[in-house]
Design a protein around this motif. Structure first.
Motif, PDB file in Angstrom:
ATOM      1  N   ASP A 107      63.445  29.974 -38.145  1.00  0.00           N
ATOM      2  CA  ASP A 107      63.647  29.347 -39.457  1.00  0.00           C
ATOM      3  C   ASP A 107      63.195  30.360 -40.501  1.00  0.00           C
ATOM      4  OD1 ASP A 107      62.863  27.873 -41.929  1.00  0.00           O
ATOM      5  OD2 ASP A 107      63.312  26.076 -40.764  1.00  0.00           O
ATOM      6  N   TYR A 108      64.010  30.594 -41.511  1.00  0.00           N
ATOM      7  CA  TYR A 108      63.696  31.632 -42.493  1.00  0.00           C
ATOM      8  C   TYR A 108      62.447  31.323 -43.324  1.00  0.00           C
ATOM      9  CZ  TYR A 108      68.202  33.749 -41.434  1.00  0.00           C
ATOM     10  OH  TYR A 108      69.248  34.354 -40.786  1.00  0.00           O
ATOM     11  N   ARG A 109      61.993  30.072 -43.321  1.00  0.00           N
ATOM     12  CA  ARG A 109      60.799  29.720 -44.093  1.00  0.00           C
ATOM     13  C   ARG A 109      59.562  29.595 -43.204  1.00  0.00           C
ATOM     14  NH1 ARG A 109      61.231  24.704 -46.684  1.00  0.00           N
ATOM     15  NH2 ARG A 109      59.785  25.424 -48.296  1.00  0.00           N
ATOM     16  N   CYS A 110      59.664  30.078 -41.980  1.00  0.00           N
ATOM     17  CA  CYS A 110      58.551  29.992 -41.022  1.00  0.00           C
ATOM     18  C   CYS A 110      57.684  31.245 -41.106  1.00  0.00           C
ATOM     19  CB  CYS A 110      59.125  29.831 -39.613  1.00  0.00           C
ATOM     20  SG  CYS A 110      57.947  30.169 -38.294  1.00  0.00           S
ATOM     21  N   GLN A 146      65.976  23.455 -47.825  1.00  0.00           N
ATOM     22  CA  GLN A 146      65.939  24.848 -48.276  1.00  0.00           C
ATOM     23  C   GLN A 146      66.118  25.828 -47.113  1.00  0.00           C
ATOM     24  OE1 GLN A 146      62.770  26.044 -50.864  1.00  0.00           O
ATOM     25  NE2 GLN A 146      63.501  24.786 -52.554  1.00  0.00           N
ATOM     26  N   SER A 147      65.605  25.473 -45.958  1.00  0.00           N
ATOM     27  CA  SER A 147      65.813  26.319 -44.780  1.00  0.00           C
ATOM     28  C   SER A 147      67.279  26.315 -44.371  1.00  0.00           C
ATOM     29  CB  SER A 147      64.945  25.822 -43.620  1.00  0.00           C
ATOM     30  OG  SER A 147      63.578  26.054 -43.871  1.00  0.00           O
ATOM     31  N   GLN A 148      67.916  25.159 -44.458  1.00  0.00           N
ATOM     32  CA  GLN A 148      69.341  25.062 -44.136  1.00  0.00           C
ATOM     33  C   GLN A 148      70.145  25.943 -45.087  1.00  0.00           C
ATOM     34  OE1 GLN A 148      70.710  23.050 -41.686  1.00  0.00           O
ATOM     35  NE2 GLN A 148      72.886  23.183 -42.155  1.00  0.00           N
ATOM     36  N   GLN A 149      69.855  25.855 -46.373  1.00  0.00           N
ATOM     37  CA  GLN A 149      70.581  26.649 -47.360  1.00  0.00           C
ATOM     38  C   GLN A 149      70.315  28.145 -47.197  1.00  0.00           C
ATOM     39  OE1 GLN A 149      72.948  25.940 -49.924  1.00  0.00           O
ATOM     40  NE2 GLN A 149      73.113  24.263 -48.447  1.00  0.00           N
ATOM     41  N   ALA A 176      53.550  34.866 -46.447  1.00  0.00           N
ATOM     42  CA  ALA A 176      52.271  34.240 -46.791  1.00  0.00           C
ATOM     43  C   ALA A 176      52.358  32.714 -46.794  1.00  0.00           C
ATOM     44  CB  ALA A 176      51.794  34.737 -48.148  1.00  0.00           C
ATOM     45  N   GLY A 177      53.445  32.146 -46.319  1.00  0.00           N
ATOM     46  CA  GLY A 177      53.621  30.693 -46.320  1.00  0.00           C
ATOM     47  C   GLY A 177      55.090  30.343 -46.477  1.00  0.00           C
ATOM     48  N   HIS A 178      55.364  29.052 -46.518  1.00  0.00           N
ATOM     49  CA  HIS A 178      56.754  28.611 -46.631  1.00  0.00           C
ATOM     50  C   HIS A 178      57.299  28.968 -48.019  1.00  0.00           C
ATOM     51  CE1 HIS A 178      55.930  26.615 -42.941  1.00  0.00           C
ATOM     52  NE2 HIS A 178      55.139  25.713 -43.474  1.00  0.00           N
ATOM     53  N   ALA A 179      58.250  29.873 -48.043  1.00  0.00           N
ATOM     54  CA  ALA A 179      58.774  30.361 -49.315  1.00  0.00           C
ATOM     55  C   ALA A 179      59.567  29.285 -50.041  1.00  0.00           C
ATOM     56  CB  ALA A 179      59.666  31.573 -49.083  1.00  0.00           C
ATOM     57  N   GLU A 180      59.585  29.390 -51.350  1.00  0.00           N
ATOM     58  CA  GLU A 180      60.471  28.575 -52.177  1.00  0.00           C
ATOM     59  C   GLU A 180      61.817  29.292 -52.217  1.00  0.00           C
ATOM     60  OE1 GLU A 180      61.734  25.438 -54.602  1.00  0.00           O
ATOM     61  OE2 GLU A 180      59.849  25.657 -53.495  1.00  0.00           O
TER      62      GLU A 180
END
Length: 265
Positions: A107-110, A146-149, A176-180
């Protein structure tokens, strides 16, 4: 007036009934294999949890050297069959006939995935370049819309030969964390990495086909019982969590030896 009863439909030809039976049997075999894989995966998770120091916790599994046992031959073959030797796969790198294929569910936000891409992925490039390793990226969306997008955006960038650069930039945002990663962020990253046609890129963000591909990859992972990122299927081995480069390379080398000696299937 005489009413002639309708004739009953003719019985299905024997070949049709055999086809139905074969289809049901095949489905049952697939279900059994998946159940076997999930059970084997759970064995590794339980062993890992038992070995963890008291009081430790994580949102993703910690590194594990190996599962307690090798998978059953049928399960091992199922793992190998998940590989996609498609030269047109825009998110894969390496030769389609490489002896070792690493399927990466991420997942890109992981943050753990970001750590892998910053610290481990560069160390694997030599193995990609010498033909040992192929890496096939698969989306496993666990951090919502947001991860899907972001996953759709990476595929849109890949259509313009900027997939790898875009992936790197996405993961860097989550170090450094789940990105916006709102739409404006995805557009800014495209400009940052030099996507040639920004208008086409933005249009692709609304491409239902790309969205469906992301959803299909996620469904595949969840259907296998994979629920955390990153998870790597390296031929017939599984590595989960933020493992270091030395461990991942050792697993790749072990799997290469098994593949070259015909011990995997």
């Amino acid at each position: 007036m005489t009413v002639t009863p309708s004739s009953p439909p003719p019985p299905a030809p024997p070949s049709d009934s055999r086809a139905v039976s074969i289809a049901w049997a095949a489905a049952a075999i697939v279900v059994a294999l998946v159940i076997g894989f999930i059970a084997w995966l759970a064995m590794g998770d339980r062993a890992e949890q038992t070995a963890a120091p008291p009081g430790t916790a994580s949102t993703a599994p910690q590194p594990t050297a190996s599962h307690p046992t090798a998978p059953e031959p049928e399960v091992a073959q199922m793992m190998l069959d998940l590989q996609r030797p498609d030269p047109e796969d825009l998110l894969a790198v390496g030769e389609v006939d490489a002896p070792v294929v690493m399927i990466e569910y991420a997942d890109y936000r992981c943050p753990y995935c970001a750590k892998f891409h910053a610290e481990v992925r560069p160390a694997l490039q030599e193995l990609v370049d010498d033909g040992t390793l192929r890496i096939e990226y698969r989306d496993l969306v666990i951090f919502e819309e947001q991860s899907q997008q972001a996953a759709v955006a990476a595929r849109a960038a890949a259509q313009q030969d900027k997939g790898a650069d875009y992936q790197t930039a996405l993961f860097a945002r989550s170090s450094a964390g789940h990105a916006e990663l709102a739409r404006e962020d995805l557009l800014a990253i495209a400009e940052e990495v030099g996507v040639p046609d920004l208008a086409a890129f933005e249009a692709a963000l609304d491409d239902d086909r790309l969205d469906a591909l992301v959803t299909a990859d996620t469904a595949e992972a969840k259907g296998l019982g994979i629920s955390s990122t990153p998870t790597f299927l390296i031929n017939t081995a599984v590595v989960q969590g933020a493992s270091d480069a030395a461990h991942v390379i050792s697993v790749i080398e072990q799997q290469k030896e098994l593949a070259l000696t015909g011990q995997q299937s």
